[in-house]
Design a protein around this motif. Structure first.
Motif, PDB file in Angstrom:
ATOM      1  N   ALA A  97       0.828  -1.209   0.000  1.00 31.67           N
ATOM      2  CA  ALA A  97       0.000   0.000   0.000  1.00 31.67           C
ATOM      3  C   ALA A  97       0.862   1.259   0.000  1.00 31.67           C
ATOM      4  CB  ALA A  97      -0.913  -0.004   1.222  1.00 31.67           C
ATOM      5  N   VAL A  98       2.052   1.173   0.600  1.00 32.92           N
ATOM      6  CA  VAL A  98       2.943   2.335   0.637  1.00 32.92           C
ATOM      7  C   VAL A  98       3.313   2.754  -0.783  1.00 32.92           C
ATOM      8  CG1 VAL A  98       5.270   3.104   1.249  1.00 32.92           C
ATOM      9  CG2 VAL A  98       3.902   1.822   2.907  1.00 32.92           C
ATOM     10  N   CYS A  99       3.673   1.739  -1.585  1.00 29.51           N
ATOM     11  CA  CYS A  99       4.082   2.024  -2.951  1.00 29.51           C
ATOM     12  C   CYS A  99       2.918   2.639  -3.725  1.00 29.51           C
ATOM     13  CB  CYS A  99       4.538   0.730  -3.611  1.00 29.51           C
ATOM     14  SG  CYS A  99       5.379   1.000  -5.151  1.00 29.51           S
ATOM     15  N   LYS A 100       1.733   2.051  -3.549  1.00 29.68           N
ATOM     16  CA  LYS A 100       0.548   2.569  -4.247  1.00 29.68           C
ATOM     17  C   LYS A 100       0.278   4.020  -3.855  1.00 29.68           C
ATOM     18  CE  LYS A 100      -4.341   1.322  -4.866  1.00 29.68           C
ATOM     19  NZ  LYS A 100      -4.598   1.340  -6.290  1.00 29.68           N
ATOM     20  N   SER A 101       0.435   4.314  -2.575  1.00 31.76           N
ATOM     21  CA  SER A 101       0.177   5.680  -2.101  1.00 31.76           C
ATOM     22  C   SER A 101       1.173   6.666  -2.702  1.00 31.76           C
ATOM     23  CB  SER A 101       0.288   5.755  -0.585  1.00 31.76           C
ATOM     24  OG  SER A 101      -0.421   4.716  -0.004  1.00 31.76           O
ATOM     25  N   ILE A 102       2.425   6.244  -2.798  1.00 30.08           N
ATOM     26  CA  ILE A 102       3.447   7.140  -3.375  1.00 30.08           C
ATOM     27  C   ILE A 102       3.143   7.373  -4.850  1.00 30.08           C
ATOM     28  CG2 ILE A 102       5.899   7.406  -3.913  1.00 30.08           C
ATOM     29  CD1 ILE A 102       6.502   5.796  -1.368  1.00 30.08           C
ATOM     30  N   LEU A 103       2.754   6.300  -5.544  1.00 32.49           N
ATOM     31  CA  LEU A 103       2.435   6.435  -6.965  1.00 32.49           C
ATOM     32  C   LEU A 103       1.236   7.338  -7.180  1.00 32.49           C
ATOM     33  CD1 LEU A 103       2.881   2.777  -8.292  1.00 32.49           C
ATOM     34  CD2 LEU A 103       4.439   4.695  -8.538  1.00 32.49           C
ATOM     35  N   GLU A 104       0.276   7.261  -6.272  1.00 31.77           N
ATOM     36  CA  GLU A 104      -0.948   8.050  -6.452  1.00 31.77           C
ATOM     37  C   GLU A 104      -0.800   9.492  -5.981  1.00 31.77           C
ATOM     38  OE1 GLU A 104      -4.245   6.053  -4.653  1.00 31.77           O
ATOM     39  OE2 GLU A 104      -4.185   4.398  -6.107  1.00 31.77           O
ATOM     40  N   THR A 105       0.325   9.794  -5.359  1.00 28.68           N
ATOM     41  CA  THR A 105       0.573  11.180  -4.944  1.00 28.68           C
ATOM     42  C   THR A 105       1.194  11.927  -6.113  1.00 28.68           C
ATOM     43  OG1 THR A 105       0.962  10.428  -2.696  1.00 28.68           O
ATOM     44  CG2 THR A 105       1.783  12.615  -3.249  1.00 28.68           C
ATOM     45  N   ASN A 106       0.698  13.122  -6.385  1.00 26.57           N
ATOM     46  CA  ASN A 106       1.231  13.886  -7.515  1.00 26.57           C
ATOM     47  C   ASN A 106       2.446  14.696  -7.063  1.00 26.57           C
ATOM     48  OD1 ASN A 106       1.781  15.286  -9.781  1.00 26.57           O
ATOM     49  ND2 ASN A 106      -0.266  16.190 -10.009  1.00 26.57           N
ATOM     50  N   TRP A 107       3.613  14.105  -7.242  1.00 25.20           N
ATOM     51  CA  TRP A 107       4.842  14.742  -6.735  1.00 25.20           C
ATOM     52  C   TRP A 107       5.217  15.971  -7.533  1.00 25.20           C
ATOM     53  CZ3 TRP A 107       6.821  13.473  -2.135  1.00 25.20           C
ATOM     54  CH2 TRP A 107       6.328  12.295  -1.558  1.00 25.20           C
ATOM     55  N   ARG A 108       4.693  16.041  -8.759  1.00 27.66           N
ATOM     56  CA  ARG A 108       5.039  17.215  -9.570  1.00 27.66           C
ATOM     57  C   ARG A 108       4.521  18.498  -8.923  1.00 27.66           C
ATOM     58  NH1 ARG A 108       3.869  14.773 -15.364  1.00 27.66           N
ATOM     59  NH2 ARG A 108       3.086  13.121 -14.038  1.00 27.66           N
ATOM     60  N   ASN A 109       3.466  18.344  -8.106  1.00 30.30           N
ATOM     61  CA  ASN A 109       2.965  19.514  -7.361  1.00 30.30           C
ATOM     62  C   ASN A 109       4.040  20.081  -6.443  1.00 30.30           C
ATOM     63  OD1 ASN A 109       0.530  19.276  -8.515  1.00 30.30           O
ATOM     64  ND2 ASN A 109      -0.505  18.356  -6.743  1.00 30.30           N
ATOM     65  N   TYR A 110       4.982  19.215  -6.074  1.00 33.73           N
ATOM     66  CA  TYR A 110       6.002  19.658  -5.120  1.00 33.73           C
ATOM     67  C   TYR A 110       7.357  19.812  -5.803  1.00 33.73           C
ATOM     68  CZ  TYR A 110       2.205  17.636  -2.466  1.00 33.73           C
ATOM     69  OH  TYR A 110       0.961  17.324  -2.002  1.00 33.73           O
ATOM     70  N   SER A 111       7.340  20.092  -7.104  1.00 28.16           N
ATOM     71  CA  SER A 111       8.564  20.307  -7.903  1.00 28.16           C
ATOM     72  C   SER A 111       9.470  19.083  -7.939  1.00 28.16           C
ATOM     73  CB  SER A 111       9.392  21.488  -7.389  1.00 28.16           C
ATOM     74  OG  SER A 111       8.595  22.525  -6.953  1.00 28.16           O
ATOM     75  N   SER A 168      10.183  15.552 -10.062  1.00 29.80           N
ATOM     76  CA  SER A 168       9.767  14.982 -11.336  1.00 29.80           C
ATOM     77  C   SER A 168       9.301  13.547 -11.134  1.00 29.80           C
ATOM     78  CB  SER A 168      10.906  15.057 -12.363  1.00 29.80           C
ATOM     79  OG  SER A 168      11.953  14.219 -11.956  1.00 29.80           O
ATOM     80  N   GLN A 169       8.292  13.179 -11.919  1.00 30.44           N
ATOM     81  CA  GLN A 169       7.690  11.857 -11.777  1.00 30.44           C
ATOM     82  C   GLN A 169       7.083  11.450 -13.116  1.00 30.44           C
ATOM     83  OE1 GLN A 169       4.201  11.787  -9.230  1.00 30.44           O
ATOM     84  NE2 GLN A 169       4.456   9.623  -8.768  1.00 30.44           N
ATOM     85  N   SER A 170       7.547  10.313 -13.654  1.00 31.74           N
ATOM     86  CA  SER A 170       6.931   9.812 -14.887  1.00 31.74           C
ATOM     87  C   SER A 170       5.610   9.169 -14.529  1.00 31.74           C
ATOM     88  CB  SER A 170       7.820   8.765 -15.542  1.00 31.74           C
ATOM     89  OG  SER A 170       9.117   9.263 -15.687  1.00 31.74           O
ATOM     90  N   LYS A 171       4.734   9.100 -15.528  1.00 31.16           N
ATOM     91  CA  LYS A 171       3.403   8.560 -15.268  1.00 31.16           C
ATOM     92  C   LYS A 171       3.508   7.113 -14.785  1.00 31.16           C
ATOM     93  CE  LYS A 171      -1.172   9.078 -17.126  1.00 31.16           C
ATOM     94  NZ  LYS A 171      -2.014   8.991 -18.297  1.00 31.16           N
ATOM     95  N   GLY A 172       2.832   6.811 -13.695  1.00 28.20           N
ATOM     96  CA  GLY A 172       2.804   5.444 -13.189  1.00 28.20           C
ATOM     97  C   GLY A 172       4.107   4.964 -12.595  1.00 28.20           C
ATOM     98  N   ALA A 173       5.026   5.890 -12.310  1.00 31.73           N
ATOM     99  CA  ALA A 173       6.317   5.477 -11.749  1.00 31.73           C
ATOM    100  C   ALA A 173       6.579   6.222 -10.446  1.00 31.73           C
ATOM    101  CB  ALA A 173       7.439   5.766 -12.735  1.00 31.73           C
ATOM    102  N   LEU A 174       7.550   5.702  -9.696  1.00 34.39           N
ATOM    103  CA  LEU A 174       7.983   6.426  -8.507  1.00 34.39           C
ATOM    104  C   LEU A 174       8.632   7.725  -8.965  1.00 34.39           C
ATOM    105  CD1 LEU A 174       9.658   3.551  -6.471  1.00 34.39           C
ATOM    106  CD2 LEU A 174       7.532   4.701  -5.914  1.00 34.39           C
ATOM    107  N   PRO A 175       8.603   8.762  -8.123  1.00 34.23           N
ATOM    108  CA  PRO A 175       9.262  10.005  -8.527  1.00 34.23           C
ATOM    109  C   PRO A 175      10.776   9.811  -8.689  1.00 34.23           C
ATOM    110  CG  PRO A 175       8.415  10.158  -6.275  1.00 34.23           C
ATOM    111  CD  PRO A 175       7.916   8.879  -6.837  1.00 34.23           C
ATOM    112  N   THR A 176      11.374  10.663  -9.512  1.00 34.89           N
ATOM    113  CA  THR A 176      12.822  10.649  -9.704  1.00 34.89           C
ATOM    114  C   THR A 176      13.394  11.843  -8.959  1.00 34.89           C
ATOM    115  OG1 THR A 176      12.453   9.778 -11.900  1.00 34.89           O
ATOM    116  CG2 THR A 176      14.658  10.607 -11.427  1.00 34.89           C
ATOM    117  N   ALA A 177      14.192  11.575  -7.932  1.00 34.81           N
ATOM    118  CA  ALA A 177      14.751  12.673  -7.147  1.00 34.81           C
ATOM    119  C   ALA A 177      15.788  12.113  -6.187  1.00 34.81           C
ATOM    120  CB  ALA A 177      13.651  13.372  -6.363  1.00 34.81           C
TER     121      ALA A 177
END
Lengths: 360, 546
Positions: free
Chosen positions: B411-425, B427-436
């Motif tokens: 569920a942790v992974c799903k929650s991270i994927l469903e969070t829109n990290w781009r809102n927080y500057s 970068s995140q590809s669609k359906g992937a973990l953010p890149t940072a």
């Protein structure tokens, strides 16, 4: 010269005083774009409207601001020592400026144009000169010049260059002319000029032929203007039949450009008329064509929208519409399809019979 | 054609099958002991392969040690030792001795065999209380795995008080009966006042990287900043994970189950085993948040007498009762049974183990899924030495225990994927973990963490849990975005300043050239210009004015 010098000092002093008072210094330039010019056919050239650009010293402008001032300093040096520098030389002078140097000549040319416009003078008055070629001349004309060293008068007979031609100098103000020619024929391409020159075509019809080599340089424009004004000669323009030949070449020669709007008054040839190649010529002479490219179509749209010259001559608007409908363009050398000398034997004689039909 | 053939074949065979007599079958049918079942299904408990076996064994032992120390309210001092056997190098060895030692309360004599050598024996399964272990399978399963692969017994040293001698045991598990066999039981000398050490010899494989023992201990140290862990690796290296605080986590309280969290089968068992005399009392005594009034309401809805004997309630009636429970409005369960790590300690834990530039943490208020109270916490570490161009690292915890496997099923992974990290500057590809350059930590604390399997590797996807996780992540994201925008602004300012300082002197030089100024006058220009630009920084642009 001294007038320009005092203008430079005045402007620098203004800036200095502002800085001493801890106020933001600024410079004002006329906007050098097509939508800041108006065209009055009676006056015959593109005139500046009042739009200006104020370059205030700020973080975003500090670099150009410094470069503009340093350009003014070069000009001041040249004028006080009565020297000249070409645009390219100026670009190389900037290489001593450390981080403020120009990286490409276009950058230094733009700043130079800004300084010109700021003082409403041409670059020669600032001590700068063009490094572009001025254009070639042949025909029944004697140019009266001076030897730069001895100041002795030299008479240059433009019929005596054989297969070569007289080359227009960068500054033409001191030249005088003797001629019995009936008109000036300004030609877009060097190739066409060579064909007419090789066969001494100018002798047959008593004219002066000028090769502009693409968009005419300021010196070329000024030369034709001076000659035409002083000797009361009509000017006929012979270019490719495409939007570029009509607007960038013919229109720039006749009324000037948006970019040099501050000096158009002197660097234009309002008496010029357009001989060809017209859209009608393409049909009449069954010329081989190329399709109009996207850039051509875009240019046509742009001309209708922004060019006050096209907007005030319905003949030109009609011509552009026709070309757009045909979707074709033709080069002046396309006449060679009917024989290499067709242009001298048929095309030009037929055209020159009816100068009243030339486009404005 | 093929279809037809198939039916023909099955049509032929079916009668043959029926020939086997039920009596014959019965001869083969006998009870399967839990221990036997797990011996054959070791993957269910996390012993799928030698690599995982090593980690699971350490994990179970460390979990027990931490739980024990906390129960006693002493800051845990844990020593983990892994040594290769048969004289082989760590990287090629296939047999290891694992030993985990703690300073916990020790274990009383009678309990030792059962705790370490009987499956499903423990104190935790029957209470609704937040703890690391849950079912009482872990450590005994590890012992059994060792016994199955090496034949060696589990060795335990334990002492409950300085006044009593330390005891040493060697235990086997009888896999058929699920009963311990004591091979050795003797007094021994031990320098610890109290504590337990368990040693297991097992077939295993030692690896490094994301799913290594060291990584597991490091994450354990992050989530348990009150614990000190010393690790002696198979390469005889000592790794120290010092404690960041002496404050123990709040002691979690045991609660009674909440009616919403009870399944039908469990309800039946509870009815059978209760000491309550009647149904109303049963509901009131066995569950949390059931007042006499609520109990009455449930009975009425179920159409049952309040005075009915719980053990007499028939199957059909249980069904009605179950439905009635879920139709009745009952107050959410108490949440004082949870002990989150807390924002401050999460930051401390992360800071000591992850070298980053920025840290943020968020602890959510308690929430409830299916009658089980839970708390979600999240933290992020950003920048510094973390790799910039890679996907973020996710570290997951359930009741402070790191989860190293099956990240994508969690569920942790799903929650991270469903969070829109781009809102927080970020970068995140669609359906992937953010890149940072970032580590994301998520902790779920609950009296009952719903795992997807018994090996406790991934948290199940309950919508309530995912919602809380996302809220915690968003809170961290907001803090991170604020930091990033501040940092960008500072960088921008510095860039501007150097830009100005590069070009300013040229204005002075030009004016000096044109106006033939003196040296002091030029210097004055520089000084004034600097002031002017500081004042008007970035507020003015080239303007077009009619």
């Amino acid at each position: 010269m001294t007038k320009t010098l005092s203008k430079i000092k005045e402007s620098a002093s203004d800036i200095y005083q502002k800085i001493l008072k801890k106020k933001q210094p600024s410079m004002t330039f006329p906007l050098r774009v097509l939508n800041n010019v108006k065209y009055d056919p009676k006056k015959g050239f593109f005139e500046l409207l009042g739009k200006t650009k104020i370059r205030t010293l700020s973080v975003n402008t500090v670099k150009t601001f410094a470069q503009t001032l340093r350009m003014m300093a070069i000009s001041k040096d040249l004028l006080t020592t009565d020297d000249m520098a070409t645009k390219r030389e100026v670009y190389y002078v900037s290489k001593n400026w450390g981080d403020a140097r120009f990286h490409e000549q276009v950058e230094s040319d733009t700043v130079m144009d800004d300084v010109e416009a700021m003082f409403m003078v041409n670059r020669e008055q600032l001590g700068f000169s063009a490094d572009e070629h001025g254009g070639d001349v042949a025909g029944e004309l004697i140019v009266i010049d001076k030897n730069p060293d001895t100041k002795k008068v030299i008479k240059i007979d433009c019929t005596k260059f054989g297969s070569g031609a007289y080359s227009i100098p960068t500054s033409v103000e001191h030249l005088e002319f003797e001629t019995d020619a009936k008109f000036i024929l300004a030609i877009e391409t060097k190739g066409m000029f060579e064909r007419l020159n090789r066969h001494n075509y100018w002798k047959k019809v008593h004219c002066v032929i000028v090769s502009m080599g693409g968009v005419p340089s300021r010196a070329c424009r000024r030369f034709i203007r001076k000659l035409a004004d002083e000797k009361k000669l009509p000017v006929y323009v012979f270019s490719d039949g495409d939007p570029y030949g009509w607007s960038s070449i013919y229109r720039t020669l006749k009324v000037g450009s948006g970019n040099a709007a501050h000096i158009n008054e002197f660097f234009c040839v309002p008496q010029a008329r357009f001989l060809g190649i017209t859209a009608q010529d393409i049909t009449d002479y069954k010329l081989p064509t190329h399709p109009l490219k996207d850039v051509d179509l875009k240019k046509i749209k742009d001309l209708f929208k922004n060019d006050p010259f096209i907007q005030s001559h319905k003949e030109w608007a009609k011509e552009l519409k026709l070309l757009e409908q045909m979707g074709k363009r033709a080069e002046q050398q396309a006449l060679a399809a009917h024989g290499l000398n067709f242009v001298m034997e048929k095309y030009l004689p037929q055209k020159l019979k009816h100068p009243e039909k030339f486009l404005p | 054609m093929v279809q037809k053939k198939l039916t023909e074949i099955s049509g032929d065979k079916e009668p043959v099958k029926e020939v086997i007599k039920a009596e014959e079958l019965a001869k083969k049918q006998r009870e399967i002991s839990v221990a036997e079942f797990f011996a054959k299904n070791r993957h269910l408990l996390g012993f799928d392969n030698p690599r995982k076996a090593l980690l699971t064994t350490i994990k179970e032992a460390v979990d027990n040690s931490l739980d024990a120390c906390e129960e006693m309210r002493v800051p845990p001092d844990i020593i983990v030792m892994v040594s290769p056997l048969e004289g082989k190098e760590a990287s090629v060895a296939d047999r290891f001795l694992i030993s985990v030692e703690d300073n916990g309360p020790g274990i009383v004599k009678q309990q030792v065999p059962r705790i370490f050598a009987k499956l499903l024996y423990g104190s935790k399964f029957h209470t609704m209380k937040m703890s690391r272990g849950q079912q009482g399978i872990g450590i005994s399963a590890a012992g059994m795995y060792g016994q199955l692969t090496t034949g060696k017994p589990v060795k335990i040293t334990t002492r409950i008080s300085p006044k009593k001698p330390a005891m040493y045991y060697e235990l086997h598990i009888d896999t058929k009966k699920n009963e311990p066999e004591i091979l050795k039981e003797e007094e021994t000398a031990w320098d610890k006042d109290h504590g337990t050490r368990v040693s297991i010899e097992l077939e295993a494989k030692y690896v490094k990287g994301r799913q290594s023992v060291e990584e597991y201990l490091k994450q354990t140290a992050i989530a348990n900043p009150h614990a000190s862990i010393i690790y002696f690796s198979p390469e005889s290296q000592k790794v120290d994970f010092p404690r960041a605080t002496k404050d123990l986590p709040m002691e979690p309280k045991a609660i009674k189950p909440h009616p919403y969290g009870v399944e039908l089968g469990m309800l039946m068992n509870m009815l059978k085993e209760t000491k309550a005399r009647n149904l109303q009392a049963f509901l009131k005594q066995e569950f949390s948040r059931v007042s006499p009034r609520i109990a009455k309401e449930i009975c009425q809805k179920a159409g049952l007498f309040e005075n009915a004997r719980p053990s007499r309630i028939a199957t059909q009636e249980v069904d009605k009762l179950y439905k009635a429970v879920n139709e009745t409005k009952i107050m959410a369960p108490p949440t004082n049974c949870l002990a989150p790590i807390g924002e401050e300690l999460m930051l401390k834990g992360l800071k000591k183990e992850v070298n980053a530039e920025f840290y943020a943490a968020a602890t959510r208020p308690p929430s409830v899924y299916r009658g089980n109270p839970f708390i979600v916490e999240a933290a992020v570490a950003y920048g510094g030495e973390l790799p910039a161009e890679e996907l973020v690292r996710v570290i997951r915890f359930a009741n402070r225990v790191p989860l190293l496997y099956q990240q994508s099923a969690c569920a942790v992974c799903k929650s991270i994927l469903e969070t829109n990290w781009r809102n927080y500057s970020i970068s995140q590809s669609k359906g992937a973990l953010p890149t940072a350059p970032m580590v994301i930590m998520v902790h779920m604390a609950s009296v009952w963490v719903p795992f997807t399997s018994e090996s406790k590797e991934a948290i199940a996807h309950y919508p309530e849990i995912i919602k809380e996780m996302k809220l915690a992540l968003q809170e961290c994201g907001r803090q991170l975005a604020l930091f990033l925008s501040r940092r960008r602004k500072a960088e921008h300012e510095a860039k501007k300043k150097s830009y100005i300082e590069t070009y300013l002197p040229h204005i002075g030089i030009a004016l000096k050239d044109i106006l033939s100024l003196k040296e002091e006058e030029t210097k004055k220009i520089d000084k004034h210009l600097k002031e002017i630009l500081e004042k008007h920084r970035g507020s003015e642009h080239d303007k077009d004015i009619e």
